[in-house]
Design a protein around this motif. Structure first.
Motif, PDB file in Angstrom:
ATOM      1  N   THR A  10       0.845  -1.193   0.000  1.00 17.49           N
ATOM      2  CA  THR A  10       0.000   0.000   0.000  1.00 17.49           C
ATOM      3  C   THR A  10       0.877   1.238   0.000  1.00 17.49           C
ATOM      4  O   THR A  10       1.838   1.325   0.756  1.00 17.49           O
ATOM      5  CB  THR A  10      -0.905   0.018   1.241  1.00 17.49           C
ATOM      6  N   THR A  11       0.552   2.194  -0.853  1.00 20.59           N
ATOM      7  CA  THR A  11       1.301   3.439  -0.903  1.00 20.59           C
ATOM      8  C   THR A  11       0.353   4.628  -0.822  1.00 20.59           C
ATOM      9  O   THR A  11      -0.804   4.535  -1.224  1.00 20.59           O
ATOM     10  CB  THR A  11       2.132   3.556  -2.199  1.00 20.59           C
ATOM     11  N   ASN A  30      -7.704  -2.952  -4.331  1.00 17.70           N
ATOM     12  CA  ASN A  30      -7.424  -2.488  -5.699  1.00 17.70           C
ATOM     13  C   ASN A  30      -8.156  -1.205  -6.071  1.00 17.70           C
ATOM     14  O   ASN A  30      -8.517  -0.999  -7.221  1.00 17.70           O
ATOM     15  CB  ASN A  30      -7.732  -3.590  -6.718  1.00 17.70           C
ATOM     16  N   VAL A  31      -8.369  -0.336  -5.102  1.00 12.08           N
ATOM     17  CA  VAL A  31      -9.004   0.961  -5.346  1.00 12.08           C
ATOM     18  C   VAL A  31      -7.915   2.002  -5.516  1.00 12.08           C
ATOM     19  O   VAL A  31      -6.921   2.016  -4.790  1.00 12.08           O
ATOM     20  CB  VAL A  31      -9.932   1.354  -4.184  1.00 12.08           C
ATOM     21  N   CYS A  32      -8.092   2.888  -6.479  1.00  9.62           N
ATOM     22  CA  CYS A  32      -7.135   3.958  -6.730  1.00  9.62           C
ATOM     23  C   CYS A  32      -7.881   5.285  -6.711  1.00  9.62           C
ATOM     24  O   CYS A  32      -8.845   5.468  -7.448  1.00  9.62           O
ATOM     25  CB  CYS A  32      -6.464   3.733  -8.086  1.00  9.62           C
ATOM     26  N   LEU A  34      -7.578   8.904  -7.807  1.00 10.48           N
ATOM     27  CA  LEU A  34      -6.779   9.708  -8.731  1.00 10.48           C
ATOM     28  C   LEU A  34      -7.103  11.176  -8.506  1.00 10.48           C
ATOM     29  O   LEU A  34      -8.171  11.651  -8.874  1.00 10.48           O
ATOM     30  CB  LEU A  34      -7.071   9.292 -10.174  1.00 10.48           C
ATOM     31  N   ASP A  37      -3.733  13.999 -12.919  1.00  9.31           N
ATOM     32  CA  ASP A  37      -3.106  13.147 -13.937  1.00  9.31           C
ATOM     33  C   ASP A  37      -2.163  13.966 -14.808  1.00  9.31           C
ATOM     34  O   ASP A  37      -1.927  15.135 -14.552  1.00  9.31           O
ATOM     35  CB  ASP A  37      -4.158  12.428 -14.774  1.00  9.31           C
TER      36      ASP A  37
END
Length: 65
Positions: A10-11, A30-32, A34, A37
């Protein structure tokens, strides 16, 4: 308030101030999130708006569940 628990691999990015999680929030694997960008960078490299600093980012807020 409970402390956050993070699994292996995890980061967290530098812009934690852009993400707000309210009460009883559960985030699946597996959720990101954002917050920004590189699309504006692509436009800038193509000669669009030459010489100006262009930034596009947004705040993510997940309210109470």
């Amino acid at each position: 308030m409970e402390a956050i628990q993070a699994g292996v691999g995890t980061t967290f990015g530098a812009e934690l101030f852009l993400v707000t999680l309210h009460d009883n929030v559960l985030i699946s694997s597996n959720v990101c999130f954002l917050t920004h960008d590189r699309s504006v960078h692509t436009l800038k490299c193509g000669g669009y708006d030459e010489g100006k600093v262009i930034q596009k980012y947004g705040k993510i807020e997940i309210d109470d569940n």
